[in-house]
Design an enzyme around this catalytic site. Structure first.
Site, short mmCIF file in Angstrom:
data_model
loop_
_atom_site.label_atom_id
_atom_site.label_comp_id
_atom_site.label_asym_id
_atom_site.label_seq_id
_atom_site.Cartn_x
_atom_site.Cartn_y
_atom_site.Cartn_z
N THR A 1 -9.05 -53.51 64.04
CA THR A 1 -7.71 -53.67 63.46
C THR A 1 -6.73 -53.40 64.59
OG1 THR A 1 -8.38 -53.01 61.26
CG2 THR A 1 -6.10 -52.55 61.83
N GLY A 7 -9.00 -47.57 60.06
CA GLY A 7 -10.13 -46.80 59.55
C GLY A 7 -10.52 -47.32 58.18
N GLY A 22 -10.00 -48.12 54.92
CA GLY A 22 -8.70 -48.30 54.27
C GLY A 22 -8.55 -47.65 52.91
N GLY A 29 -7.16 -53.76 51.97
CA GLY A 29 -7.22 -52.40 52.52
C GLY A 29 -5.84 -51.78 52.64
N ASP A 30 -5.75 -50.80 53.53
CA ASP A 30 -4.49 -50.07 53.71
C ASP A 30 -3.49 -50.79 54.61
OD1 ASP A 30 -6.44 -49.65 55.80
OD2 ASP A 30 -5.08 -48.15 56.65
N1 ASP Z 1 -8.12 -50.16 57.76
C1 ASP Z 1 -8.70 -51.47 57.74
C2 ASP Z 1 -9.06 -51.82 56.32
O1 ASP Z 1 -9.57 -50.97 55.61
C3 ASP Z 1 -9.91 -51.60 58.59
C4 ASP Z 1 -9.89 -50.92 59.94
O2 ASP Z 1 -8.84 -50.41 60.36
O3 ASP Z 1 -10.92 -50.88 60.63
O4 ASP Z 1 -8.88 -52.94 55.91
#
Ligand code: ASP
Length: 344
Positions: free
Chosen positions: A210, A262, A264, A240-241
């Protein structure tokens, strides 16, 4: 009644008593305006007039130096360096914070190394479905898109939602129609798909990558943005977040600008980016202290993993994560510059 008798008393009342009555009111007004204009935390560091700061991430995960070949390490460093230098030169020429965030993230979206734009992870059905968001600290306007399949640069669509619509978050086909109306470049979904992303889907291996950026511009304004393909093998329109304002992205000139990466679901449940800003605002602690509390206490207690990058209103930068790796690069307001990939 003889008014001449009370005149001296009236005079005394006017001269002494009324100003005395006004003192508490003046004090209240002063403390209110102090509260409103209270400088953000990191009290000991003054922002130099016209200085700027930028921090970028390319995702976090439990990878170590042994997991990457020398060529891979070089490629990541090169991509981060080029994005950082582009961001720095735009900021040095006085460009506005959210514009810089968009330009930096566009570069990373166009690079198949990262899990954003071209090279994004694929859904269970084999499509790329992208999420992105951006926020400006000056007016706390924000824009985001979720689950889009044809917008070449989702971060530009997020910026358009912020600047050219009354909405904050548009999703799926509606977001794509909006971006077409805004003349943003459209591509076939196959543009995003690479051999690597197809192999990864079959092997059900998650990809970290990301991308996010947080900046302080020369006018003292903050902005942050995040862009992602989400989680590998995701189903059922999972979001996700990253496009959720307050979870994956946040910016407020009074505190900080944050982009997260991370798992999310945990970042949404904790409202990570907003929580850090709220801790700074109400507990008057620094960006790093606030981020440590959220990532190393709250996130870990829930069993989540990942991290954040952020910059405060003085141009102090911070990268806090509970994984072994996070691709990141920064240049703070003092001119300290670094590119790093692992926890040391
Ligand atoms: N945070 C992102 C999600 O959950 C994925 C990532 O940051 O690796 O979609």
């Amino acid at each position: 009644m003889n008014t001449s008798k009370i005149r001296p008393y009236l005079f005394i009342l006017l001269v002494f008593a009324i100003p005395l009555l006004l003192i508490p009111l003046i004090k209240m007004a002063k403390s209110d305006s102090q509260l409103l204009q209270k400088p953000p935390v990191e009290q000991n560091v003054e922002r130099l007039q016209g200085s700027y700061a930028i921090i970028i991430h390319g995702g976090s995960g439990n990878f170590t130096a042994d997991d990457l070949s020398e060529t891979e390490k070089l490629n990541y460093k090169k991509a981060l360096f080029e994005a950082l230098e582009t961001g720095k030169s735009l900021l040095a020429s006085g460009r506005e914070a959210s514009f810089v965030v968009e330009q930096v993230l566009k570069m990373l979206e166009n690079n198949p190394l990262f899990n954003a734009g071209k090279g994004a992870v694929l859904t269970h059905e084999g499509h790329a479905e992208l999420d992105a968001s951006i926020m400006r600290g000056k007016d706390r306007n924000a824009g985001a898109v979720a689950g889009v399949r044809t917008i070449r640069n989702p971060i530009s669509a997020a910026r358009m939602v912020m600047d050219s619509s009354v909405h904050v978050l548009l999703s799926g086909r509606g977001a794509e129609a909006f971006s077409q109306a805004m003349n943003l470049e459209q591509v076939d979904n196959s543009y995003f798909i690479t051999n690597k992303s197809q192999k990864r889907l079959k092997a059900v291996v998650d990809k970290h990558g990301t991308v996010g950026c947080a900046v302080l511009d020369t006018e003292g304004n903050l902005a942050a943005g995040t862009s992602t393909g989400g989680m590998n093998n995701k189903r059922w329109g999972r979001i996700g977040d990253s496009p959720i304002i307050g979870a994956g992205t946040w910016a407020d000139n009074q505190t900080c600008a944050i982009s997260a990466t991370g798992w999310g679901e945990y970042f949404i449940r904790l409202g990570v980016a907003h929580e850090i800003s709220a801790l700074m605002r109400y507990k008057e602690i620094s960006l790093t202290e606030a981020a440590n509390q959220v990532i190393h206490k709250q996130l870990e207690e829930l069993g989540g993993y990942g991290g954040i990058i952020g910059v405060d209103a003085f141009g102090n930068v911070s990268a806090v994560f509970n994984t072994t790796g996070m691709y990141r690069a920064y240049c703070d307001a003092q001119g300290n510059q670094q590119i790093k990939m692992f926890s040391n």
